[in-house]
Design an enzyme around this catalytic site. Structure first.
Site, short mmCIF file in Angstrom:
data_model
loop_
_atom_site.label_atom_id
_atom_site.label_comp_id
_atom_site.label_asym_id
_atom_site.label_seq_id
_atom_site.Cartn_x
_atom_site.Cartn_y
_atom_site.Cartn_z
N TYR A 41 21.52 42.12 12.58
CA TYR A 41 21.50 43.12 12.79
C TYR A 41 23.14 43.88 13.65
O TYR A 41 23.61 42.51 14.62
CB TYR A 41 20.43 43.82 13.65
CG TYR A 41 20.83 45.41 14.25
CD1 TYR A 41 20.45 46.39 13.58
CD2 TYR A 41 21.60 45.25 15.59
CE1 TYR A 41 21.11 47.50 14.22
CE2 TYR A 41 21.23 46.93 15.75
CZ TYR A 41 21.13 48.03 14.87
OH TYR A 41 21.55 49.19 15.75
N ASP A 101 29.07 37.46 14.84
CA ASP A 101 28.51 38.90 15.65
C ASP A 101 27.80 38.21 17.00
O ASP A 101 26.74 37.49 17.30
CB ASP A 101 27.72 39.70 14.51
CG ASP A 101 26.72 40.51 15.75
OD1 ASP A 101 27.22 40.89 16.61
OD2 ASP A 101 26.34 41.87 15.06
N LYS A 158 26.04 43.58 24.99
CA LYS A 158 25.18 42.54 25.64
C LYS A 158 25.66 42.60 27.68
O LYS A 158 25.75 43.15 27.90
CB LYS A 158 23.83 42.39 25.62
CG LYS A 158 23.50 43.25 23.97
CD LYS A 158 22.34 42.44 23.03
CE LYS A 158 21.58 43.81 22.36
NZ LYS A 158 21.49 43.49 21.33
C1 LIG Z 1 22.31 44.28 19.80
C2 LIG Z 1 22.93 43.88 18.94
C3 LIG Z 1 24.49 44.49 18.37
C4 LIG Z 1 24.40 46.56 19.41
O1 LIG Z 1 24.77 45.88 19.99
P1 LIG Z 1 24.72 48.42 20.57
O2 LIG Z 1 24.75 47.47 22.12
O3 LIG Z 1 22.80 48.16 20.54
O4 LIG Z 1 25.21 48.72 19.64
C5 LIG Z 1 24.84 44.02 17.15
N1 LIG Z 1 24.40 42.86 16.72
C6 LIG Z 1 23.44 42.49 17.43
C7 LIG Z 1 23.96 41.41 17.07
C8 LIG Z 1 23.58 43.12 18.56
O5 LIG Z 1 22.34 42.19 18.60
#
Ligand SMILES: *Cc1c(COP(=O)(O)O)cnc(C)c1O
Length: 428
Positions: free
Chosen positions: A144, A239, A267
């Protein structure tokens, strides 16, 4: 436990907010029941609107790595708020957090702050496309990267050629530029390179996946992605929105000693306020406006409250690097305890873990990609989730989520949790 007031509040919310929530997973659709409304949180605990205390294993999906309402972070926000909450002009604070982040993360010279992980990944992809002058990207099924169009893609009919939208509103045109591969499957990635020579701008990957449960990269996977990118003039984007400042000071790049070209954050980097960021070496970052041609902007980007919270959080982690080994020890202890009680109760399961990311899958086979993650028994998971909730232990309301361990957890909390798992296992 009773959740009367949460149910009432949810019914009211449903009248004015789609599904009653501002982010879908919060609605408990995957597990049934009604979501819990939080009143406050401190350390390892959530306090809900019905007066229940829950041990929190989500921690706002990762950011509260040192616990809720962590004193230095709260102080930084409160003090900063007195000085004005947004200017849309540069502040010294932004340079300070940038300097600190760059000093903690390997292989990056510059960093740009945004407001979410979604924005970070979306911007990183645009930058990679602008820099390489290519359109296509490779992403992995089950990873994601936020909810921007390019990432809401599922395997198309010809999975080897291009993806298909997995949400209405994402166009075929966008989908055709996102190629989908299986996590931990290098042959699959090679085939995509062969079918799209000189067309792939970037591979974006969760270097330890956390959005299909926790799925570690198998030996050599990330190294081979690095090699393939180098051979094809393609950028490797890590990511690290979930893993950054969690698995190590320098994230997975440091943990596994692999160099990414662009790294995305979110995060933890915001200390619980809405912050994302992306970083790379000068050559790439200088392609961004106003220095370069790739446009990216934000009215509230670098917001002083958010930067103050993020800076306080990063300072805590930088000054106390033993946090990472302590988290490893606590999570290993939890893993060992859960393994024992699930085994004693003859439950079929797999546990995946890297550092303070851990997930329990109700399937005996190894979980190495999205397909194997989907094999988990969701009916068992639902019972597991509600059983734990009833014992005062809050895990993510979906089998596809990692648990995020916080340093605020005591060994008593961990023992309480293992004991709760034991009780619940008898009912599965
Ligand atoms: C949570 C997450 C996102 C998205 O971040 P948001 O602050 O919710 O937009 C993107 N990549 C990874 C790996 C994530 O865990």
């Amino acid at each position: 436990m009773l959740y009367q007031r949460s149910s009432t509040l949810f019914a009211e919310a449903e009248q004015v907010i789609p599904g009653g929530v501002n982010s879908p997973v919060r609605a408990f659709k995957a597990v049934g029941g009604t979501p819990i409304f939080v009143k406050s949180a401190k350390g390892a605990y959530l306090y809900d609107e019905d007066g229940n205390r829950l041990i929190d294993y989500i921690n706002s999906w990762g950011p509260m790595i040192l616990g809720h309402a962590h004193e230095p972070v709260v102080t930084a926000i409160t003090e900063r708020a007195q000085l004005g909450t947004s200017f849309g002009m540069p502040t010294e604070l932004e340079t300070k957090i940038a300097q600190l982040a760059i000093s903690m993360v390997p292989n990056v010279d510059k960093i740009r702050f945004v407001n979410s992980g979604t924005e970070a990944c979306m911007s990183a992809i645009r930058l990679a496309r602008g820099y390489t002058k290519r359109d296509k990207i490779i992403k992995f099924a089950g990873c994601y990267h936020g909810h921007s169009d390019s990432f809401l893609i599922q395997a198309g009919s010809g999975a080897i050629t291009f993806g298909a939208p997995n949400s209405p509103g994402v166009t075929q045109g966008t989908a055709k530029d996102t190629l989908l591969a299986n996590y931990n499957d290098v042959e699959n990635v090679k085939a995509l390179f062969d079918a799209n020579p000189n067309e792939i701008a970037a591979i974006i990957v969760e270097p330890v996946a956390g959005n299909m449960g926790c799925v570690p990269p198998i030996n050599g996977f990330l190294e081979q992605l690095r090699t393939l990118c180098d051979a094809n003039g393609t950028l490797l984007i890590f990511d690290e929105v979930m893993t950054g400042f969690r698995l190590a000071k320098g994230g997975v790049q440091e943990l596994f000693n692999i160099k990414a070209d662009i790294v995305c954050f979110g995060k933890v980097i915001g200390g619980g306020l809405p912050v994302g960021a992306f970083a790379a070496r000068n050559e790439i970052m200088n392609f961004l406006a106003p220095l370069g041609p790739v446009y990216q902007a934000g009215t509230l980007s670098g917001n002083p409250l958010a930067m103050a919270a993020g800076l306080a959080m990063l300072q805590e982690l930088n000054d106390n690097p033993e946090v990472f080994s302590r988290l490893e020890e606590k999570t290993a202890y939890l893993e060992k305890g859960i393994r024992k009680v699930l085994t004693d109760n003859e439950i079929v399961f797999t546990i995946n873990r890297v550092g303070s990311m851990i997930s329990v899958h109700f399937d005996e086979h190894p979980v190495v990609d999205f397909q194997t993650a989907k094999n988990g028994d969701n009916e068992t998971f639902k019972k597991f989730f509600h059983g734990l909730l009833n014992e005062g232990v809050y895990i993510a309301p979906s089998a596809y989520e990692t648990w995020f361990i916080t340093d605020a957890l005591s060994y008593e909390d961990l023992d309480f949790t293992i004991n709760a798992v034991n009780k619940v296992a008898k009912t599965l």
